[in-house]
Scaffold this motif. Structure first.
Motif, short mmCIF file in Angstrom:
data_model
loop_
_atom_site.label_atom_id
_atom_site.label_comp_id
_atom_site.label_asym_id
_atom_site.label_seq_id
_atom_site.Cartn_x
_atom_site.Cartn_y
_atom_site.Cartn_z
N THR A 91 -0.91 8.27 -10.98
CA THR A 91 -0.61 7.95 -9.59
C THR A 91 0.16 6.64 -9.48
OG1 THR A 91 -1.55 7.70 -7.39
CG2 THR A 91 -2.76 6.66 -9.17
N ARG A 92 0.94 6.53 -8.42
CA ARG A 92 1.61 5.27 -8.11
C ARG A 92 0.98 4.63 -6.88
NH1 ARG A 92 7.48 7.07 -7.68
NH2 ARG A 92 6.74 9.15 -8.11
N THR A 93 -0.01 5.31 -6.32
CA THR A 93 -0.72 4.81 -5.15
C THR A 93 -1.80 3.82 -5.59
OG1 THR A 93 -0.37 6.97 -4.12
CG2 THR A 93 -2.01 5.55 -3.10
N ASP A 94 -1.97 2.76 -4.82
CA ASP A 94 -2.97 1.74 -5.15
C ASP A 94 -4.37 2.34 -5.27
OD1 ASP A 94 -1.01 -0.20 -5.03
OD2 ASP A 94 -1.47 -0.76 -2.96
N LEU A 95 -5.16 1.78 -6.19
CA LEU A 95 -6.54 2.24 -6.37
C LEU A 95 -7.37 2.00 -5.12
CD1 LEU A 95 -7.33 1.08 -10.02
CD2 LEU A 95 -6.79 3.38 -9.22
N ILE A 96 -7.09 0.93 -4.39
CA ILE A 96 -7.82 0.64 -3.15
C ILE A 96 -7.68 1.82 -2.18
CG2 ILE A 96 -7.88 -0.83 -1.10
CD1 ILE A 96 -6.97 -3.15 -2.85
N LYS A 97 -6.48 2.36 -2.08
CA LYS A 97 -6.24 3.49 -1.17
C LYS A 97 -6.96 4.74 -1.66
CE LYS A 97 -1.96 1.67 0.65
NZ LYS A 97 -0.58 1.90 1.01
N TRP A 98 -7.00 4.98 -2.98
CA TRP A 98 -7.74 6.11 -3.53
C TRP A 98 -9.24 5.96 -3.24
CZ3 TRP A 98 -6.64 10.76 -5.34
CH2 TRP A 98 -5.33 11.04 -5.73
#
Length: 168
Positions: free
Chosen positions: A76-83
């Motif tokens: 993923t390229r999405t931040d872990l906080i968002k996940w």
């Protein structure tokens, strides 16, 4: 089987307020006794910072791993906080969360929110498949939607019945 523990939004935000905190939590889940190479079992490693996440490389066999490998967050390229927040929202809303709502709340595109939602649901489905109901099982049924023209409401309706099961 572990017991589910509900976490308040405030305590969730305190525990997972930074990218580093989310990373450290995943590290502790994956390697509870410290890094151990999945390929050769060696415990010495090099640590490299990539664009988003830390990369761990075994000093012996050069196998590379991250904390997200083997999870819904892999590649993923999405931040872990968002996940983490997406997982929290989905797990704590019994009515379900739409991709549109995730998109707005997490400030990601609809396409990203849709993919996150489906990956998380698939992981939840796989986990739930490991458990069978046992002990006292309670069932309830419900009918959704308005009655058809001149039709009957409740029992005897031509609507599709939804059953819910609970094991105590």
């Amino acid at each position: 089987m572990s017991r589910y523990q509900k976490m308040s939004l405030i305590s969730f935000q305190k525990q997972f307020s930074t990218e580093e905190a989310c990373h450290d939590y995943l590290f502790s889940l994956k390697w509870s006794n410290g890094f151990c190479c999945e390929k050769c079992g060696h415990d010495a490693y090099f640590e490299t910072k990539t664009r988003k996440h830390k990369l761990y490389e075994c000093k012996k066999c050069r196998y590379q791993a991250t904390v997200t490998v083997g999870t819904v967050m892999e590649k993923t390229r999405t931040d872990l906080i968002k996940w983490f927040l997406a997982i929290y929202m989905i797990a704590h809303d019994k009515r379900g969360v739409s991709a549109t709502r995730l998109s707005v709340e997490l400030e990601v595109t609809y396409k990203t929110a849709w993919l996150m939602l489906h990956k998380i649901r698939q992981a939840m489905r796989k986990r739930d498949a490991n458990y069978t109901l046992a002990g006292i099982v309670e069932l309830d049924d419900a009918f959704f939607g308005a009655p058809s023209e001149g039709g009957k409401r409740g029992r005897g309706t031509d609507k599709t019945k939804v059953l819910v099961g609970l094991s105590l």
